[in-house]
Design a protein around this motif. Sequence first.
Motif, PDB file in Angstrom:
ATOM      1  N   GLU A 303       0.866  -1.187   0.000  1.00 39.40           N
ATOM      2  CA  GLU A 303       0.000   0.000   0.000  1.00 39.40           C
ATOM      3  C   GLU A 303       0.900   1.233   0.000  1.00 39.40           C
ATOM      4  N   PHE A 304       0.515   2.260  -0.737  1.00 43.47           N
ATOM      5  CA  PHE A 304       1.389   3.396  -1.022  1.00 43.47           C
ATOM      6  C   PHE A 304       1.964   4.014   0.245  1.00 43.47           C
ATOM      7  N   PHE A 305       1.113   4.404   1.180  1.00 44.93           N
ATOM      8  CA  PHE A 305       1.593   5.126   2.360  1.00 44.93           C
ATOM      9  C   PHE A 305       2.392   4.208   3.287  1.00 44.93           C
ATOM     10  N   MET A 306       2.020   2.925   3.341  1.00 43.12           N
ATOM     11  CA  MET A 306       2.775   1.979   4.159  1.00 43.12           C
ATOM     12  C   MET A 306       4.187   1.806   3.609  1.00 43.12           C
ATOM     13  N   LEU A 307       4.317   1.728   2.289  1.00 46.42           N
ATOM     14  CA  LEU A 307       5.634   1.567   1.670  1.00 46.42           C
ATOM     15  C   LEU A 307       6.505   2.801   1.877  1.00 46.42           C
ATOM     16  N   VAL A 308       5.879   3.978   1.826  1.00 47.05           N
ATOM     17  CA  VAL A 308       6.639   5.202   2.102  1.00 47.05           C
ATOM     18  C   VAL A 308       7.191   5.174   3.524  1.00 47.05           C
ATOM     19  N   LYS A 309       6.360   4.735   4.460  1.00 48.50           N
ATOM     20  CA  LYS A 309       6.760   4.698   5.873  1.00 48.50           C
ATOM     21  C   LYS A 309       7.926   3.734   6.098  1.00 48.50           C
ATOM     22  N   LYS A 348      24.912  -4.514   7.660  1.00 47.58           N
ATOM     23  CA  LYS A 348      23.571  -3.997   7.960  1.00 47.58           C
ATOM     24  C   LYS A 348      23.331  -2.639   7.309  1.00 47.58           C
ATOM     25  N   ALA A 349      24.363  -1.804   7.215  1.00 49.27           N
ATOM     26  CA  ALA A 349      24.202  -0.501   6.560  1.00 49.27           C
ATOM     27  C   ALA A 349      23.784  -0.694   5.105  1.00 49.27           C
ATOM     28  N   HIS A 350      24.445  -1.613   4.393  1.00 51.83           N
ATOM     29  CA  HIS A 350      24.087  -1.871   2.989  1.00 51.83           C
ATOM     30  C   HIS A 350      22.748  -2.594   2.884  1.00 51.83           C
ATOM     31  N   HIS A 351      22.489  -3.525   3.795  1.00 47.65           N
ATOM     32  CA  HIS A 351      21.246  -4.302   3.721  1.00 47.65           C
ATOM     33  C   HIS A 351      20.023  -3.414   3.892  1.00 47.65           C
ATOM     34  N   TYR A 352      20.039  -2.571   4.912  1.00 45.11           N
ATOM     35  CA  TYR A 352      18.866  -1.725   5.152  1.00 45.11           C
ATOM     36  C   TYR A 352      18.786  -0.578   4.141  1.00 45.11           C
ATOM     37  N   GLY A 353      19.928  -0.143   3.615  1.00 44.14           N
ATOM     38  CA  GLY A 353      19.888   0.820   2.518  1.00 44.14           C
ATOM     39  C   GLY A 353      19.232   0.211   1.286  1.00 44.14           C
ATOM     40  N   ALA A 354      19.541  -1.064   1.027  1.00 41.24           N
ATOM     41  CA  ALA A 354      18.923  -1.764  -0.102  1.00 41.24           C
ATOM     42  C   ALA A 354      17.415  -1.915   0.101  1.00 41.24           C
ATOM     43  N   LEU A 355      17.006  -2.231   1.328  1.00 43.75           N
ATOM     44  CA  LEU A 355      15.569  -2.362   1.603  1.00 43.75           C
ATOM     45  C   LEU A 355      14.837  -1.053   1.362  1.00 43.75           C
ATOM     46  N   ALA A 356      15.459   0.072   1.751  1.00 45.74           N
ATOM     47  CA  ALA A 356      14.824   1.377   1.536  1.00 45.74           C
ATOM     48  C   ALA A 356      14.586   1.617   0.048  1.00 45.74           C
ATOM     49  N   HIS A 357      15.566   1.306  -0.790  1.00 47.04           N
ATOM     50  CA  HIS A 357      15.404   1.491  -2.239  1.00 47.04           C
ATOM     51  C   HIS A 357      14.388   0.497  -2.808  1.00 47.04           C
ATOM     52  N   TYR A 358      14.351  -0.714  -2.272  1.00 44.48           N
ATOM     53  CA  TYR A 358      13.375  -1.704  -2.761  1.00 44.48           C
ATOM     54  C   TYR A 358      11.944  -1.248  -2.474  1.00 44.48           C
ATOM     55  N   PHE A 359      11.697  -0.757  -1.270  1.00 47.43           N
ATOM     56  CA  PHE A 359      10.341  -0.295  -0.936  1.00 47.43           C
ATOM     57  C   PHE A 359       9.955   0.926  -1.768  1.00 47.43           C
ATOM     58  N   ALA A 360      10.928   1.810  -2.005  1.00 51.91           N
ATOM     59  CA  ALA A 360      10.647   2.980  -2.847  1.00 51.91           C
ATOM     60  C   ALA A 360      10.315   2.543  -4.271  1.00 51.91           C
ATOM     61  N   SER A 383       7.184  13.682  -2.401  1.00 50.57           N
ATOM     62  CA  SER A 383       8.166  14.773  -2.330  1.00 50.57           C
ATOM     63  C   SER A 383       9.040  14.647  -1.084  1.00 50.57           C
ATOM     64  N   GLN A 384       8.468  14.102   0.002  1.00 55.22           N
ATOM     65  CA  GLN A 384       9.231  13.930   1.233  1.00 55.22           C
ATOM     66  C   GLN A 384      10.027  12.627   1.268  1.00 55.22           C
ATOM     67  N   LEU A 385       9.832  11.783   0.238  1.00 56.30           N
ATOM     68  CA  LEU A 385      10.584  10.534   0.187  1.00 56.30           C
ATOM     69  C   LEU A 385      12.072  10.800  -0.023  1.00 56.30           C
ATOM     70  N   TYR A 386      12.386  11.896  -0.695  1.00 55.45           N
ATOM     71  CA  TYR A 386      13.778  12.259  -0.965  1.00 55.45           C
ATOM     72  C   TYR A 386      14.087  13.615  -0.333  1.00 55.45           C
ATOM     73  N   ASP A 387      15.360  13.852  -0.134  1.00 53.03           N
ATOM     74  CA  ASP A 387      15.775  15.204   0.248  1.00 53.03           C
ATOM     75  C   ASP A 387      15.637  16.139  -0.948  1.00 53.03           C
ATOM     76  N   HIS A 388      15.919  15.605  -2.138  1.00 55.46           N
ATOM     77  CA  HIS A 388      15.764  16.382  -3.374  1.00 55.46           C
ATOM     78  C   HIS A 388      15.257  15.451  -4.465  1.00 55.46           C
ATOM     79  N   MET A 389      14.228  15.884  -5.190  1.00 52.33           N
ATOM     80  CA  MET A 389      13.717  15.094  -6.304  1.00 52.33           C
ATOM     81  C   MET A 389      14.764  15.051  -7.419  1.00 52.33           C
ATOM     82  N   PRO A 390      14.800  13.954  -8.180  1.00 52.85           N
ATOM     83  CA  PRO A 390      15.736  13.889  -9.313  1.00 52.85           C
ATOM     84  C   PRO A 390      15.498  15.043 -10.284  1.00 52.85           C
ATOM     85  N   GLU A 391      16.559  15.442 -10.940  1.00 51.30           N
ATOM     86  CA  GLU A 391      16.489  16.595 -11.834  1.00 51.30           C
ATOM     87  C   GLU A 391      15.512  16.320 -12.979  1.00 51.30           C
TER      88      GLU A 391
END
Length: 686
Positions: A303-309, A348-360, A383-391
């Motif tokens: 679900e959209f909002f759950m995945l963002v969270k 763990k730093a790489h694993h959870y970073g990968a999970l963040a990109h997978y959910f996004a 818009s809040q998913l990133y610090d800055h949207m891609p160009e």
Amino acid sequence: MTDTLLPAAPQPLEKEGDGYFRKGCNPLAQTGRSKLQNQRAALNQQILKAVRMRTGAENLLKAATNNKVREQVRLELSFVNSDLQMLKEELEGLNISLGVYQSTEEAFTIPLIPLGLKETKDVDFSIVLKDFILEHYSEDSCLYEDEIADLMDLRQACRTPSRDEAGVELLMSYFIQLGFVESRFFPPTRQMGILFTWYDSLTGVPVSQQNLLLEKASILFNIGALYTQIGTRCNRQTQVGLESAVDAFQRAAGVLNYLKETFTHTPSYDMSPAMLSVLVKMMLAQAQESVFEKISLPGIQNEFFMLVKVAHEAAKVGEVYQQLHTAMSQAPVKENVPYSWARLACVKAHHYGALAHYFAATLLIDHELKPGADEDHQEKCLSQLYDHMPEGLTPLATLKNRHQRVHLGKSHLHKAIAHHEESVREASLCTKLRNIEVLREVLSAAHQRSRLKYSQHQEDDDLLNLIDAPDIASKTEQEVEIISLQFSKLTVRDFFQKLGPLSVFSANKRWTPPRSIHFITEEGDLGFTLRGNSPVQVHFLDPYCSAALAGAKEGDYIVSVHDMDCKWLTVSEVMKLLKNCGEDDIEMKVVSPLDSTSSVHNKCATYSVGMQKTYSMICLAIDDDDKTDKTKKISKKLSFLSWSTNKNRQKSASTMCLPSVGVSRPNVKKKLPSPFSLLNTDSSLY
């Protein structure tokens, strides 16, 4: 796996005084954890032997002039260093033992890192405390044999605490009891001759010091370590278990942070400020990881909002582990942090970073903005998913354009796969992590899930057209924080309460030996009044009354009336005792307070075998042998672990500092003794 072989049903065994063991301690437990502690103790002895051999070889290498001898010594030294490295790796394996410290429930989760308890040698308080009671308090030391035995039993029990709140309370009660013991028996002007020896939890190197503050610091470390073991033991398949894990790791961070701020110059590597800072970060990172698992436990709905969270939460965990890995890679802790810990933090730093990109990627690829949907809310979340949207991209346009969403989602999947591959590679570089089957399974499953998702939308020109996916903003709904240690919630009885109130009868106060005063009342008048709390003092003494003529003085403390102890009685209670004597002869024992005179601090040398010269070892006192007794100046020395004075309390409350020289010395060059040369002395380790 349990903490005891004894049945859980009989409650009396848990109670103190039943002849088995104190509550919170079970020295009879034959569990994996107790066996692990025994293995750690045996390793400590082997490390000590190897360090001594290395020290001897280094000294021989310095003294030898024959080239053949020097070559042979270098060869032996290389063998000893190899043995030390193997022993250190074996100790490291115990520190990350999965089968002992982790939860007994079968779980598909990445293991957490506990801290092992510091080991210590036996300490005999009896002779020293008895002598001090007789000398300083002028009391029969035989009357305090039970109290001294209780203190030693409590210390022994603290070596085998149970992994629960009862074990924590046991350690805390001993820590508070040490505060009473320090006030009553350890004057700031001299050493008491009790040598405390504790082994470094990470390196196995022993540290010995005639200073009670080393004992207090080590007990604090063990309280924090016990909290980490409680946290790793929690059942992470339930909400209650995960909440308990978060709480335990936050409390562990609080204890270790208190230790860092209070004992600033501890002579052991595992309690150095730099190492404690890293350990605090590690505990908070594991607490944040448990928060993520608690949010994910009911299941992550597509679900959209759950995945963002969950994307924000995973990014937060990856960020704190990346900060932890960076801290572990910095000097001076880099050489002493177990290699497997540093690698696991990187994994763990790489694993959870990968999970963040997978959910996004999942929320971008699988969800399309439909008519009637909350357009503004989804646009704000994206818009809040990133610090800055891609160009060249805007949140609303990306939500409405399927091609843009899928293209950006595949970019996130590509980055997730790269992070997964790096986490698998980092885990394969460490022997200890390669042997943890559940870790390999979790990393492999997450990697395959991302590859499968990418293969469903893969196109031939993806490598040329995919953009660099932006990092996910790290956010959390539950920011973990340090939970401070609260000693006030635990009530501890002073074992040596019979000696009297600490405000008067303590090691840093002086008074005359008790003297008997025999006097009578004159028409019911004592000839003096009483004042103060316990103990009460003689006040407004008539110089011509019977008590004054018998030897009573203004300001004397009344310690007994007719052999009844009055140290803890109030003014009204003592007055009632005196009045009840009527016209009979009254026998009263009093002591007169004396001004505390400053005396020279005894030298306090810390013996840390095999350690390099650090801030805690360069402050050994130097004897002025070239001075005669008549011309020798007295310089007041503080011990390595010394409480700050009231004047400095605004800077850092209750902070231990290095000693400062009170009187300037002549500018004569003195050679500091090598810490290894101290091994030849009788008091260096035993």
